[in-house]
Design a protein around this motif. Structure first.
Motif, PDB file in Angstrom:
ATOM      1  N   TRP A   1      58.599 -76.839 -60.203  1.00 58.79           N
ATOM      2  CA  TRP A   1      59.461 -75.497 -59.820  1.00 58.79           C
ATOM      3  C   TRP A   1      58.445 -74.802 -58.333  1.00 58.79           C
ATOM      4  O   TRP A   1      58.892 -74.601 -57.656  1.00 58.79           O
ATOM      5  N   LEU A   2      57.418 -74.702 -59.212  1.00 57.83           N
ATOM      6  CA  LEU A   2      56.502 -74.089 -57.780  1.00 57.83           C
ATOM      7  C   LEU A   2      56.155 -74.994 -56.958  1.00 57.83           C
ATOM      8  O   LEU A   2      55.907 -75.245 -54.993  1.00 57.83           O
ATOM      9  N   SER A   3      55.057 -76.089 -56.930  1.00 57.51           N
ATOM     10  CA  SER A   3      55.373 -76.964 -56.118  1.00 57.51           C
ATOM     11  C   SER A   3      56.806 -77.627 -55.331  1.00 57.51           C
ATOM     12  O   SER A   3      55.864 -78.035 -53.816  1.00 57.51           O
ATOM     13  N   GLN A   4      57.703 -77.932 -55.346  1.00 62.77           N
ATOM     14  CA  GLN A   4      58.576 -77.729 -54.926  1.00 62.77           C
ATOM     15  C   GLN A   4      58.959 -76.688 -53.889  1.00 62.77           C
ATOM     16  O   GLN A   4      59.943 -77.535 -52.320  1.00 62.77           O
ATOM     17  N   ARG A   5      58.881 -75.331 -54.154  1.00 61.11           N
ATOM     18  CA  ARG A   5      58.360 -74.764 -52.702  1.00 61.11           C
ATOM     19  C   ARG A   5      57.403 -74.221 -52.363  1.00 61.11           C
ATOM     20  O   ARG A   5      56.859 -73.313 -51.919  1.00 61.11           O
ATOM     21  N   HIS A   6      56.518 -75.476 -52.354  1.00 66.40           N
ATOM     22  CA  HIS A   6      54.794 -74.459 -51.899  1.00 66.40           C
ATOM     23  C   HIS A   6      54.787 -73.619 -52.221  1.00 66.40           C
ATOM     24  O   HIS A   6      53.445 -72.793 -50.990  1.00 66.40           O
ATOM     25  N   TYR A   7      54.794 -73.246 -53.350  1.00 62.59           N
ATOM     26  CA  TYR A   7      53.762 -71.773 -53.597  1.00 62.59           C
ATOM     27  C   TYR A   7      52.278 -72.260 -54.214  1.00 62.59           C
ATOM     28  O   TYR A   7      52.184 -73.343 -54.800  1.00 62.59           O
ATOM     29  N   GLU A   8      51.813 -70.858 -54.801  1.00 62.06           N
ATOM     30  CA  GLU A   8      50.648 -71.402 -55.216  1.00 62.06           C
ATOM     31  C   GLU A   8      50.914 -71.496 -57.170  1.00 62.06           C
ATOM     32  O   GLU A   8      51.817 -72.335 -57.320  1.00 62.06           O
ATOM     33  N   ARG A   9      49.747 -72.234 -57.629  1.00 64.94           N
ATOM     34  CA  ARG A   9      49.560 -72.773 -58.343  1.00 64.94           C
ATOM     35  C   ARG A   9      49.184 -72.051 -59.497  1.00 64.94           C
ATOM     36  O   ARG A   9      48.941 -71.272 -59.654  1.00 64.94           O
ATOM     37  N   ILE A  10      49.387 -72.387 -61.013  1.00 68.30           N
ATOM     38  CA  ILE A  10      49.455 -71.526 -62.290  1.00 68.30           C
ATOM     39  C   ILE A  10      47.599 -72.033 -62.737  1.00 68.30           C
ATOM     40  O   ILE A  10      47.479 -73.367 -62.656  1.00 68.30           O
ATOM     41  N   LEU A  11      46.815 -71.555 -63.188  1.00 67.74           N
ATOM     42  CA  LEU A  11      45.830 -71.292 -63.650  1.00 67.74           C
ATOM     43  C   LEU A  11      45.652 -71.617 -64.793  1.00 67.74           C
ATOM     44  O   LEU A  11      45.668 -70.646 -65.473  1.00 67.74           O
ATOM     45  N   GLU A  12      45.637 -72.511 -65.091  1.00 68.72           N
ATOM     46  CA  GLU A  12      45.931 -73.139 -66.966  1.00 68.72           C
ATOM     47  C   GLU A  12      44.272 -72.188 -67.700  1.00 68.72           C
ATOM     48  O   GLU A  12      43.120 -72.545 -67.352  1.00 68.72           O
ATOM     49  N   LEU A  13      44.110 -71.067 -68.832  1.00 71.31           N
ATOM     50  CA  LEU A  13      43.400 -70.224 -69.441  1.00 71.31           C
ATOM     51  C   LEU A  13      43.011 -71.270 -70.668  1.00 71.31           C
ATOM     52  O   LEU A  13      44.354 -71.647 -71.574  1.00 71.31           O
ATOM     53  N   PRO A  14      42.022 -71.809 -70.911  1.00 70.66           N
ATOM     54  CA  PRO A  14      41.617 -71.564 -72.762  1.00 70.66           C
ATOM     55  C   PRO A  14      41.770 -71.153 -73.139  1.00 70.66           C
ATOM     56  O   PRO A  14      42.846 -71.417 -75.215  1.00 70.66           O
ATOM     57  N   THR A  15      43.010 -70.118 -73.565  1.00 72.34           N
ATOM     58  CA  THR A  15      43.588 -69.787 -74.676  1.00 72.34           C
ATOM     59  C   THR A  15      45.160 -70.218 -75.240  1.00 72.34           C
ATOM     60  O   THR A  15      45.854 -69.280 -75.549  1.00 72.34           O
ATOM     61  N   GLY A  16      45.034 -70.779 -73.473  1.00 73.34           N
ATOM     62  CA  GLY A  16      46.446 -71.494 -73.584  1.00 73.34           C
ATOM     63  C   GLY A  16      47.437 -71.028 -72.531  1.00 73.34           C
ATOM     64  O   GLY A  16      48.894 -71.348 -73.059  1.00 73.34           O
ATOM     65  N   GLN A  17      47.094 -69.548 -72.090  1.00 65.76           N
ATOM     66  CA  GLN A  17      48.195 -68.910 -71.771  1.00 65.76           C
ATOM     67  C   GLN A  17      48.077 -69.671 -69.656  1.00 65.76           C
ATOM     68  O   GLN A  17      47.050 -70.019 -70.054  1.00 65.76           O
ATOM     69  N   GLY A  18      49.352 -69.146 -69.291  1.00 64.69           N
ATOM     70  CA  GLY A  18      48.878 -69.405 -68.080  1.00 64.69           C
ATOM     71  C   GLY A  18      49.185 -68.513 -66.815  1.00 64.69           C
ATOM     72  O   GLY A  18      49.582 -66.776 -66.763  1.00 64.69           O
ATOM     73  N   LEU A  19      47.657 -68.254 -65.744  1.00 63.59           N
ATOM     74  CA  LEU A  19      47.799 -67.190 -64.388  1.00 63.59           C
ATOM     75  C   LEU A  19      48.323 -67.723 -63.668  1.00 63.59           C
ATOM     76  O   LEU A  19      47.254 -68.340 -62.819  1.00 63.59           O
ATOM     77  N   LEU A  20      48.810 -66.724 -62.819  1.00 57.25           N
ATOM     78  CA  LEU A  20      49.566 -67.090 -61.628  1.00 57.25           C
ATOM     79  C   LEU A  20      49.219 -65.502 -60.673  1.00 57.25           C
ATOM     80  O   LEU A  20      49.741 -65.086 -61.632  1.00 57.25           O
ATOM     81  N   VAL A  21      48.598 -66.182 -59.467  1.00 60.08           N
ATOM     82  CA  VAL A  21      48.550 -64.546 -58.447  1.00 60.08           C
ATOM     83  C   VAL A  21      49.477 -65.639 -57.126  1.00 60.08           C
ATOM     84  O   VAL A  21      48.527 -66.424 -57.088  1.00 60.08           O
ATOM     85  N   LYS A  22      50.257 -64.186 -57.020  1.00 56.85           N
ATOM     86  CA  LYS A  22      51.090 -64.816 -56.053  1.00 56.85           C
ATOM     87  C   LYS A  22      50.157 -63.390 -54.981  1.00 56.85           C
ATOM     88  O   LYS A  22      49.877 -62.788 -54.661  1.00 56.85           O
ATOM     89  N   LEU A  23      50.359 -65.260 -53.499  1.00 55.65           N
ATOM     90  CA  LEU A  23      49.825 -64.619 -52.277  1.00 55.65           C
ATOM     91  C   LEU A  23      50.831 -64.107 -51.239  1.00 55.65           C
ATOM     92  O   LEU A  23      51.842 -64.033 -51.317  1.00 55.65           O
TER      93      LEU A  23
END
Length: 248
Positions: free
Chosen positions: A226-248
Motif C-alpha cells: 500500500w505504501l509503495s504504490q503511493r511512494h510513501y514512507e516505509r515502516i520500520l520493523e522493530l524487535p518487539t514485533g511492532q512496526g513504526l512509521l513516521v509521516k514526513l
C-alpha cells in the motif's frame, strides 16, 4: 541494573522445556540488562523504561494480567510515540482496542485529559465465525460496555463500535497526530490506511502492533504494498514485533 524476565512466549511446542532452556542460557550470561518475554530475548541493554516510575505506575495501576504485563516493551514503544506526537496538532486513533488496556495505560501515562484532543477507538468488540480476525478470550457482547466503563474518566475518548471501515461513518478525526493499529487482519488495517492516512499530520506516527510477527505476515505484505504504490514512507520493523512509521 534491572532485568525483566518472564515465561510468556508464543508458538512454543514444549513450553516447559523451552523455558528451562532459556533459563539455562540466561544463567550463563555475565551480563545484566536482560529482557526475556513476548518472544524477545536480549541482554546487556539499558532498558531505561524500567526506571520510568510514571510508566511503571501506569501499567501496575491497571491491574495487568501476566500476558498484558509481558507487553511492557511494546507498551514503552507506544507511550514513547504517543508522547512525541502529543506535541503535534491532531487527535489520537486506536484501531483494534480489545479490552482497552493499552489505551488506558497510555492515557494514564500522558495525562490525556490535559492534552486538549480527542482519542478515537475503533473495534467490533465481539467475534462471530464469519469474521476474518481471530477470536480472543474476552470478546463478548459485553466488552464494548466494559471498555467504555474502563475509560470513563477520559471524556474525550470516543469508543466507536462496529466493523472497519463501515464504523468510520460514526465519526473520524479531521487531523491525526498518532495512530495505533492492532486489528489482526490485513484487509481491515489497509482500510484504516485508506481512510485515515491522509489525515495524519507531518511528523505524526503510526505504530503497527502486528507488523513484525511472522504469523501476521499478510499484514506486513499488504501494508508495504500500500505504501509503495503511493511512494510513501516505509515502516520500520522493530524487535518487539511492532512496526513504526513516521509521516514526513
Amino acid at each position: 541494573m534491572a532485568n525483566y524476565i518472564t515465561d510468556l512466549f508464543y508458538g512454543v511446542g514444549d513450553k516447559e522445556r523451552f523455558v528451562d532452556g532459556v533459563s539455562h542460557a540466561l544463567n550463563t550470561l555475565q551480563s545484566d540488562g536482560i529482557f526475556a518475554g513476548d518472544n524477545l530475548i536480549t541482554w546487556n541493554k539499558n532498558m531505561g523504561f524500567l526506571r520510568d516510575d510514571k510508566f511503571i505506575s501506569a501499567i501496575k495501576d491497571n491491574n495487568p494480567d501476566l500476558q498484558e504485563e509481558s507487553l511492557i516493551w511494546r507498551l514503552h514503544t507506544l507511550c514513547w510515540a504517543a508522547r512525541q506526537c502529543s506535541r503535534l496538532e491532531g487527535d489520537f486513533v486506536e484501531a483494534g482496542v480489545y479490552k482497552g488496556f493499552t489505551v488506558k495505560v497510555l492515557c494514564d501515562y500522558l495525562g490525556f485529559n490535559d492534552l486538549a484532543r480527542d482519542y478515537y477507538l475503533y473495534d467490533v468488540f465481539y467475534h462471530t465465525p464469519d469474521m476474518k480476525h481471530h477470536a480472543l478470550s474476552s470478546h463478548s457482547d459485553q466488552l464494548y460496555t466494559q471498555v467504555c466503563e474502563r475509560l470513563r474518566d477520559y471524556p474525550r475518548v470516543k469508543v466507536v463500535q462496529g466493523l472497519v471501515p463501515d464504523s468510520f461513518v460514526k465519526g473520524m478525526p479531521e487531523k491525526i497526530a498518532f495512530m495505533h493499529i492492532d486489528m489482526n487482519n490485513a484487509d481491515a488495517e489497509v482500510a484504516v490506511l485508506d481512510q485515515l492516512y491522509e489525515r495524519l499530520v507531518p511528523g505524526g506516527m503510526i505504530v503497527f502492533d502486528d507488523y513484525g510477527w511472522l504469523w501476521y505476515g499478510a499484514q506486513q505484505h499488504a501494508e508495504d504494498a500500500w505504501l509503495s504504490q503511493r511512494h510513501y514512507e516505509r515502516i520500520l520493523e522493530l524487535p518487539t514485533g511492532q512496526g513504526l512509521l513516521v509521516k514526513l
